[in-house]
Every structure is written in structure tokens, then in C-alpha cells.
Write a protein that holds these residues in place. Sequence first.
Motif, PDB file in Angstrom:
ATOM      1  N   ASP A  65       0.841  -1.201   0.000  1.00  0.00           N
ATOM      2  CA  ASP A  65       0.000   0.000   0.000  1.00  0.00           C
ATOM      3  C   ASP A  65       0.876   1.251   0.000  1.00  0.00           C
ATOM      4  O   ASP A  65       1.943   1.276   0.616  1.00  0.00           O
ATOM      5  CB  ASP A  65      -0.988   0.009   1.172  1.00  0.00           C
ATOM      6  CG  ASP A  65      -0.488  -0.696   2.426  1.00  0.00           C
ATOM      7  OD1 ASP A  65      -0.256  -1.919   2.363  1.00  0.00           O
ATOM      8  OD2 ASP A  65      -0.329  -0.023   3.460  1.00  0.00           O
TER       9      ASP A  65
ATOM     10  N   TYR B 241       1.147   5.768  -0.119  1.00  0.00           N
ATOM     11  CA  TYR B 241       0.537   6.989   0.422  1.00  0.00           C
ATOM     12  C   TYR B 241       1.170   8.203  -0.254  1.00  0.00           C
ATOM     13  O   TYR B 241       2.359   8.463  -0.062  1.00  0.00           O
ATOM     14  CB  TYR B 241       0.749   7.030   1.938  1.00  0.00           C
ATOM     15  CG  TYR B 241       0.222   5.773   2.601  1.00  0.00           C
ATOM     16  CD1 TYR B 241      -1.065   5.727   3.119  1.00  0.00           C
ATOM     17  CD2 TYR B 241       0.989   4.601   2.621  1.00  0.00           C
ATOM     18  CE1 TYR B 241      -1.569   4.563   3.675  1.00  0.00           C
ATOM     19  CE2 TYR B 241       0.489   3.427   3.164  1.00  0.00           C
ATOM     20  CZ  TYR B 241      -0.790   3.408   3.695  1.00  0.00           C
ATOM     21  OH  TYR B 241      -1.291   2.247   4.228  1.00  0.00           O
TER      22      TYR B 241
ATOM     23  N   GLU C   3      -3.446   5.325   8.038  1.00  0.00           N
ATOM     24  CA  GLU C   3      -3.651   4.058   7.317  1.00  0.00           C
ATOM     25  C   GLU C   3      -4.713   4.175   6.235  1.00  0.00           C
ATOM     26  O   GLU C   3      -5.571   3.298   6.100  1.00  0.00           O
ATOM     27  CB  GLU C   3      -3.941   2.911   8.305  1.00  0.00           C
ATOM     28  CG  GLU C   3      -2.856   2.763   9.378  1.00  0.00           C
ATOM     29  CD  GLU C   3      -2.981   1.514  10.233  1.00  0.00           C
ATOM     30  OE1 GLU C   3      -3.754   0.629   9.866  1.00  0.00           O
ATOM     31  OE2 GLU C   3      -2.282   1.442  11.264  1.00  0.00           O
TER      32      GLU C   3
ATOM     33  N   ASN D 183       0.667  -1.239   5.902  1.00  0.00           N
ATOM     34  CA  ASN D 183      -0.484  -1.261   6.809  1.00  0.00           C
ATOM     35  C   ASN D 183      -1.538  -2.325   6.515  1.00  0.00           C
ATOM     36  O   ASN D 183      -2.082  -2.924   7.419  1.00  0.00           O
ATOM     37  CB  ASN D 183      -1.188   0.113   6.786  1.00  0.00           C
ATOM     38  CG  ASN D 183      -0.386   1.191   7.481  1.00  0.00           C
ATOM     39  OD1 ASN D 183       0.245   0.936   8.497  1.00  0.00           O
ATOM     40  ND2 ASN D 183      -0.380   2.389   6.925  1.00  0.00           N
TER      41      ASN D 183
END
Lengths: 352, 261
Positions: free
Chosen positions: A207, A209, A230, A268
Motif C-alpha cells: 500500500d 501513500y 492508514e 499497513n
Amino acid sequence: MKTPLSKRLSSVLSLGAIALLIGIQPGCKQGNDPSAPFDISKIDTVITGTVDAELTEAPNVPQPLTYTSPKRVKVKLEVIEKVMNISDSTQYTFWTFGGNVPGNFIRVRQGDLVDFTLVNHEDSKVSHNIDLHAVTGPGGGAEASNTSPGQSTNFTFRALHPGLFVYHCATAPVPLHIANGMYGLILVEPQSGMPKVDKEYYVMQGDFYTKGKYGAAGLQDFDEDKALAEIPDYVLFNGKVRSLVGSGALTAKTGETVRLYVGNGGPNMVSSFHIIGEIFDKVYTEAGSSINTGVQTTLIPAGGATIVDMKMEVPGTYLLVDHSIFRAFNKGAIGQLKVTGDENPSVFKKGK
Amino acid sequence: MKRILIFILVFSFAYATQGQTAGSVPEKKMLTIKSGEYIPFFRLPGTDPVFIKSFLLDETAVTNAEFLEFVKANPQWRRSKVSRLMADTNYLKYWKSDLEIGEHNKELYNSPVVYISWFAAKAYAQWKGKRLPTVAEWEYAGMAPLVNSREGTLTSYVLNWYSKPNPKVLPNVRSTYRNKYGLYDMHGLIWEWTFDFNSFIKSGDSRANTEDELKLFCASSTLYVNNKSDYASFLRFSYRGSLKGNFCIANLGFRCAKDIN
């Protein structure tokens, strides 16, 4: 007479307790169990030569190992920080093991002595290290491998347990290094080898970000607030939107058996790994020694892995998804397995 | 436009002269960093803040032109003469020769000298009658806010720099930002050697705190950190923890400090 009886009873009981203890120790079964850890009493078995590990980029997996006694296996992995596409319109500065996300796949055999060299490219901005979950030792190697730009470090470890293990960077701040793509898989084959299949592939979820939303154009910086909350912008297989779609799709023919080595780097998200239109014949649950059968969706923890086997019966395009389904629909967690071959109407037939 | 051209010409001439002629490099300006308390980034419960006495710190990092003067005056620090114990094989490797930065590096005369070891940095400082700043001094001076940048916070500025690979040509000193003390480029240009660079994390595993031999993994290591979300400081301390005194690295230079008598 009382005393000897109670003595005997207690000794029987304690024997039983010992047996129970041994019995419930996971992975400590004796005999020819392929999942058994390496017999530590044979640790000084003479190493029968040195080999360089074959390292592959996802979705490829190194060839099954053919040697049958422990070797010194040399692995050299270079950390490279580089800007790459995270989607067709978006770039991100990835930190990589070997130049790609996920990092190169490493394949060794139980009992091997792994001679591991971590190189940090001269142009790197920061220091990096590696924690391989296959290592028995402090920090999984991290303590021995904090490497400055332009330098290299070395450590050796014995691959005691068979299984599929995640490796990742553990330099502070650990979450940032992982969020930037610093993870990969190392397979420790049991001494008897993995059961043969027709195709093997390497898939790893992660994941990401970014300051901009999913698909926002241009070079996007890491977003610490989103990472702490998250709430990822991207949930991806193999580090890029559409990496396993179209020309990147996995392929097989009907009648073939396919094995996926699937890892989850996180940092996460826990994956609800599923293939639309298939049922996993076998799942090596959490990539350990217990095998589950007939599974629809399997959990892959962040920092964990799984191995799934399936036989392809019907031609078509099968979708790999994280069945936490918004991620597949909106955040990129989707891939394709294209199966070609003759129709199999006794299994599946489309009506009019 | 004309003005800019003249400016560039004058400056390139100045650099060229600096680069090649002994004794022509002007003395570096030092700025006073006023005394105060520094709260260490890694600390155990009960650790007191560190009192920093007022000290002087170089306005910018030491440049190639300045370092050349040192090498000229101290033959033992020439590339061909230096001991491997004091500097690894990368020492000044981009220079043309022992005493020439080189025509191909002419944009670098006024850029920070890099590929120099801790020993070399320390020897330079001594030659100048100065010393290397301690980690505490460097961090204390480095956390002063930016005064000439549009960037929001210092942390986001620093993280931004860390997230970009090294530039092809290292920019000159004074090319990034100035902070409240008047110091240039404390972040955003290079990493800088400090006197006690490896005294905070001795372990290579950043999840452990070896100051008290505790093996703390992942999140638990941050129990002993001043500010868990200060990722920029984590990166800096990890980097320092990976260093050895003879390492010579592409993005690692230094500036000098001095006591105030």
C-alpha cells in the motif's frame, strides 16, 4: 505401596506432559515431514559447494533447486532509490531491493548457509538494511546490515525453516522504508523440494501513500499523515497500477497447475487475497507447513506471505484481487491470470 | 540579463581562482549559535535535556576550493598519500588529481566537498583552529526555522529532500535555504559529519536501542524517541548510525564549529 504408585503415576504423567509439549510444538515434527525445521544436530554437515542464487524480478520465480545437500548460497542484493511510475500518469520515488518493487525473489533450500551481501548504491540518499524473516538471528540480519550509501555489508545465516518469507528494510523510520517499496520474498524450499507444478509466479501486495490522490499526475511525494491514518491512495500488486494487466498478465494453459508465491509488504493493509473464478486447491496457510484445501479467499498479513496452488480447468481471464474490494475497484489491487486452451463445457458452459 | 551574465562571469572567475591559487580563499564566516537546551532525539526515561553552550558554526559547508587549500598545505591528506585507515578508496575520487579539482568539476568549486572521511574533516577543522560540531550542537543549530523559503515546516522540507535521489551535479553552498541563525543549507544540500556521529545508534538495527542493550523491535523502539512522527530525524540518526570514520560518501560533507572563549 502408596509412594511407588504415586511416583509411577507422576512419572507417567510427566512423560505424557513432555509428549504433549513436543506434540504441540509447531513445526517440530520428526521423521520425513517436509515441514520439519533443519535438524540442528546436523548443522556442521559439510557444505557441498558454493552457488550464486538466481534472483528474479516479479512476476518471475527462480527455477526449482536441483541440488540435494546444503550449499553456501551467495546472494547479493543492491538497494537502489529511483523514480518510477506508480501509475501511467504518476511517478513516485521508490526505494527498492534490486531496482524493482517488489524486490528480487530469492530461492534457497532448507539447510543452506546463505552468504548475504547488501549493497547500497552510491547515489542513495539514505542508509538501508535488511530484515529477512527467514533468518534466525538478531533483527533478521538488520543489525548486521545498516549500510551507508556506496557501501556494502555482509552476514551469513542458516536457512533452518522451510517456507515463504518476507524480507524488508528495517532502518528507521521503518514504516517509511517499507512504504517506499522496500520488501520482497525469499523462499526456503523444504529438503524434499516443493511439489512440482507447471507454472510459478511471484506476486506481492503493498500500500502507498501520496500527497496527490490516486492517479494524480506527476511526481508525488510520500504523505506521512495518510500513512499514519492508514488510508492508502494505492493498494497494488507488484508496485504499479496495471502491472499484472494486459501484456503484464500472468498466463497459463488449461490443464496446467499454477502456483503463486504471494507476499504482502504492507506497510499497513492486510490482504483478503482472492482470484475471481477460481478456488485454491491448496493454500499453504501463512506460507507455513499446514495446508488448507478448497479455499476461496485467504488472508495475508502485512509482513506475511502465502502459497496457493490451483489447476486451471476453464479458459478465460481470472482476476487477482484484494477482496477488501474498494482496494481492487478504486486503488489498483487487481491483476490478471489469462488462461488459454479448449473450452471445458462439463465444468463451465455459458447459456444463451 | 546583462547583469546576471556579469555576475556569473565574475563568480566563475572567482571560483576558478579560488580553485587553483593557494591562499586566495577568503576566511569563512562563522555565526554565533546562542546557548540553550537541546532535547536528544533518542533518550531513555529520565534523560535530561542537553545544555548547549554558545558556540560558533560555519555559515556554510566547507567547499571543494577551501578543502583544496588544506590538501595543499597537508600532503598527508592528498589522495595518493592518505592512509586507508583514515579514508577509504572513494576519498576525493571525483577530483582530477591530488591537487586539482579539475576543469570537469568547475561548477563544483563552490559546492560542498564530499567523499571525505570523518578523519579528514576533523583534520581540516584542526588545521583551521576549529573543530567538528557535536551531534547535539548540529541538531540544535539545524532545527532553527527557515527564513527564506516558501516551504511550510522544516520537517516537510527535509523529508522532501531525503526523498529525492542525489542530483547529477551537487549545487553550490547557499543554494538552498537560510535559517534563523543565518546558517545556509543545514538541510537540503548534503549530509554533514559530526564529531560524535555514531554515539546515538550503535546498532545497525534501527528498531533496537543499544544504549541500554534493550532489544526493541519495530514500534517499541519509538518509546525512547522524542517525537515519533519526526521521520526526518529518524533518517538522519539512522544514516549517522551506518557510518564508519573512514567512509567517503557522495552526499556527505561537513562544516566546522568553534568554542567561544
